[in-house]
Design an enzyme around this catalytic site. Structure first.
Site, short mmCIF file in Angstrom:
data_model
loop_
_atom_site.label_atom_id
_atom_site.label_comp_id
_atom_site.label_asym_id
_atom_site.label_seq_id
_atom_site.Cartn_x
_atom_site.Cartn_y
_atom_site.Cartn_z
N ASP A 67 2.18 3.14 3.08
CA ASP A 67 1.18 4.14 2.91
C ASP A 67 1.58 5.52 2.64
O ASP A 67 2.14 5.72 1.57
CB ASP A 67 0.13 4.16 4.16
CG ASP A 67 -0.96 4.78 4.16
OD1 ASP A 67 -1.50 5.37 2.99
OD2 ASP A 67 -1.76 4.72 5.21
N HIS A 97 0.88 -1.07 0.11
CA HIS A 97 -0.06 0.06 0.13
C HIS A 97 0.89 1.24 0.01
O HIS A 97 1.57 1.61 0.87
CB HIS A 97 -1.09 0.08 1.24
CG HIS A 97 -2.08 1.15 1.19
ND1 HIS A 97 -2.90 1.11 0.13
CD2 HIS A 97 -2.12 2.14 1.81
CE1 HIS A 97 -3.78 2.30 0.27
NE2 HIS A 97 -3.21 2.75 1.43
N TYR A 140 -4.97 7.57 -7.16
CA TYR A 140 -6.43 8.27 -7.41
C TYR A 140 -6.05 9.71 -8.00
O TYR A 140 -7.08 10.63 -8.21
CB TYR A 140 -7.11 8.44 -6.02
CG TYR A 140 -6.40 9.08 -4.84
CD1 TYR A 140 -6.37 10.21 -4.56
CD2 TYR A 140 -5.91 8.10 -3.86
CE1 TYR A 140 -5.83 10.82 -3.52
CE2 TYR A 140 -5.43 8.68 -2.79
CZ TYR A 140 -5.31 10.07 -2.66
OH TYR A 140 -4.69 10.51 -1.50
N HIS A 186 -9.56 1.03 0.90
CA HIS A 186 -9.50 1.41 2.52
C HIS A 186 -10.46 1.27 3.19
O HIS A 186 -11.99 1.27 2.98
CB HIS A 186 -9.20 3.12 2.40
CG HIS A 186 -8.13 4.00 2.00
ND1 HIS A 186 -8.08 4.97 1.10
CD2 HIS A 186 -6.75 3.52 2.03
CE1 HIS A 186 -6.94 5.11 0.51
NE2 HIS A 186 -6.08 4.29 1.32
N ARG A 214 -16.64 5.86 1.83
CA ARG A 214 -16.78 7.51 1.81
C ARG A 214 -16.97 8.03 0.39
O ARG A 214 -17.77 8.94 0.04
CB ARG A 214 -16.06 8.25 2.88
CG ARG A 214 -15.79 7.83 4.00
CD ARG A 214 -14.94 8.83 4.76
NE ARG A 214 -13.65 9.17 4.20
CZ ARG A 214 -12.45 8.47 4.21
NH1 ARG A 214 -12.40 7.44 4.88
NH2 ARG A 214 -11.50 9.03 3.53
N HIS A 267 1.00 5.45 -1.25
CA HIS A 267 0.49 6.64 -2.15
C HIS A 267 1.73 7.62 -2.15
O HIS A 267 2.24 8.22 -1.25
CB HIS A 267 -0.44 7.54 -1.11
CG HIS A 267 -1.61 7.04 -0.77
ND1 HIS A 267 -2.75 6.47 -1.63
CD2 HIS A 267 -2.22 6.41 0.42
CE1 HIS A 267 -3.77 5.94 -1.12
NE2 HIS A 267 -3.14 5.86 0.43
N HIS A 288 -5.86 -1.12 6.11
CA HIS A 288 -5.88 -0.50 7.45
C HIS A 288 -6.65 -1.59 8.45
O HIS A 288 -6.28 -2.11 9.41
CB HIS A 288 -6.47 0.82 7.72
CG HIS A 288 -5.55 1.78 6.83
ND1 HIS A 288 -4.46 1.95 7.15
CD2 HIS A 288 -6.00 2.53 5.93
CE1 HIS A 288 -3.84 2.88 6.26
NE2 HIS A 288 -4.88 3.28 5.52
N ARG A 330 -5.46 15.51 6.22
CA ARG A 330 -5.86 15.49 4.81
C ARG A 330 -5.96 16.78 4.22
O ARG A 330 -5.68 16.76 2.86
CB ARG A 330 -7.45 14.83 5.02
CG ARG A 330 -7.86 14.23 3.69
CD ARG A 330 -9.13 13.36 3.66
NE ARG A 330 -10.21 14.22 4.20
CZ ARG A 330 -11.61 14.14 3.94
NH1 ARG A 330 -12.00 12.95 3.57
NH2 ARG A 330 -12.25 15.14 4.64
N GLU A 349 -10.73 2.94 8.45
CA GLU A 349 -9.47 3.63 9.28
C GLU A 349 -9.72 4.32 10.29
O GLU A 349 -8.97 4.64 11.15
CB GLU A 349 -8.74 4.27 8.09
CG GLU A 349 -7.42 4.76 8.53
CD GLU A 349 -6.72 5.74 7.28
OE1 GLU A 349 -5.40 6.17 7.52
OE2 GLU A 349 -7.38 5.86 6.09
#
Length: 424
Positions: A304, A55, A117, A216, A194, A57, A253, A78, A219
């Site tokens: 991550d 995983h 993404y 995900h 979400r 990003h 997660h 975030r 989490e």
């Protein structure tokens, strides 16, 4: 090139004086020898299979060391991540990802799952990531991510708009244009319950039935609360309803689960990817790793957001978190921990073992550093860090040795240049 290993972790356990013969990047023979043949590359210390970073990003690496002032929460972190994402172009992302994947290669990673993404409605970013992985000498699974909403019953915001294809069908149509090859495998991802509405979940789950599917999952407690309020189901229950749980699926997660969630994940053979250093950095919590493994969920590990890129630290943290959570030692054996660190199957690649027919992915960990000196050989995984990785082999080719990348050179300089460019 063939390799002689002072010690190697084979499927049956540790063995000494192991000769590994290689043909076209694949292990053709493994044997123990009394005499070292001429012309082989010697690997000292303990040699284990290449690590799988399940995983990633990649662009989050530019946040390392920049998010700790004033505390905050996952949700405030975030906002900083969104600010960074807004700066990316395919060219700048290539330069950053090349350096990030180079850092992974130095740490012994032979395959990475990129939970991707940042699309802007095209595959230009995805192919930039492929070129970055190729230059770093590691394999990539591009987990192209469906991201359609800013939250349950919320539209995407201005920054999130570049993550979205508008509908699950449009996402699937774009991803279908990507092509797998010997560097990149194409997989799919549901960003979260979400970000993908209930009606669209099954479309994503069914779009590419032969490819890895990641998501995900739970989490944050707030995600569970919102899902229960909107649908009357936990996120795991919602994914089960959509047909998204299966042996090709990996839940990332899997932190805040009910006993029923654990039973659904384990009973379906869905894997669980833990990212201990990120989960600690973001104050996410500690998930039920032992219970998931016992229920039937294969475990994998990821870095991550790359607060740390160190598979050995992630491996040790998996066990340490279990000790903190339960007050018990020895929750996972060294062999189980190595299995989680090398689970290439979570990314759709063969690998994670030193035996004929497997890719020749090897990591030589020194046993004579200030951290590892005196450790029992079978417990070096519980004392070493990425700083103790001496030689890394991917597909029979040495990609890093002595802390230096064979083709990229000074990875630290590459990282500094790419990150400074983004924040300038």
């Amino acid at each position: 090139m063939n390799f002689w290993c002072e010690r190697a972790w084979l499927p049956a356990g540790l063995a000494e004086r192991v000769l590994i013969r290689v043909e076209n990047g694949v292990i053709s023979n493994v044997s123990t020898v009394d005499t070292i043949p001429l012309g082989v590359r010697r690997l000292h210390g303990i040699v284990v299979p290449g690590f799988a970073n399940a995983h990633s990003h990649a662009f989050h690496r530019a946040l390392r060391g920049r998010t700790h002032d004033g505390g905050g929460t996952f949700w405030t972190w975030r906002e900083g991540m969104y600010a960074l994402a807004s700066k990316l172009t395919p060219q700048s992302y290539y330069r950053l990802a090349r350096a990030v994947y180079g850092e992974m290669a130095l740490a012994g990673v032979s395959a990475v799952g990129e939970f991707h993404y940042v699309h802007d409605g095209s595959n230009e970013f995805g192919y930039a990531l492929r070129e970055a992985a190729k230059d770093a000498g590691i394999r990539l699974t591009l987990l192209d991510t469906c991201y359609l909403a800013g939250g349950i019953d919320q539209p995407v915001n201005e920054v999130q708009r570049r993550f979205s294809d508008g509908t699950a069908e449009a996402w699937a149509s774009r991803v279908a244009e990507l092509r797998s090859d010997d560097v990149m495998r194409v997989g799919a991802a549901i960003h979260s319950v979400r970000a993908v509405p209930r009606a669209e979940l099954s479309v994503v789950a069914q779009a590419f039935p032969d490819a890895p599917l990641h998501v995900h999952l739970s989490e944050q407690p707030a995600e569970n609360e919102a899902c229960l309020a909107a649908y009357g189901l936990t996120p795991t229950g919602l994914l089960h309803e959509a047909g998204a749980l299966s042996p090709r699926t990996t839940a990332v997660h899997a932190t805040h689960l009910t006993p029923e969630d654990i039973a659904l994940l384990g009973g379906s053979g869905t894997g669980a990817c833990f990212c201990p250093t990120t989960e600690a950095d973001l104050a996410d919590g500690i998930g039920p790793a032992r219970e998931l493994a016992d229920a039937g969920s294969p475990l994998s590990l990821g870095s991550d957001q790359h607060a740390v890129i160190d598979p050995l630290l992630e491996t040790r943290a998996l066990e340490h978190n279990e000790r903190l959570r339960t007050g018990q030692r020895g929750r996972f054996s060294p062999a189980e921990l190595l299995g989680a660190a090398t689970r290439h199957s979570a990314l759709g690649w063969d690998g994670g073992r030193i035996e004929p027919g497997a890719p020749c992915d090897l990591v030589a960990v020194s046993c004579s550093t200030p951290r590892t000196a005196g450790s029992l050989p079978q417990q070096v995984l519980l004392s070493a860090t990425a700083s103790d990785v001496d030689t890394v082999v991917v597909g029979g080719r040495v990609v890093a040795a002595g802390g230096v990348h064979e083709t990229l050179g000074d990875v630290g300089r590459l990282l500094a240049d790419a990150i400074e460019e983004l924040w300038a």
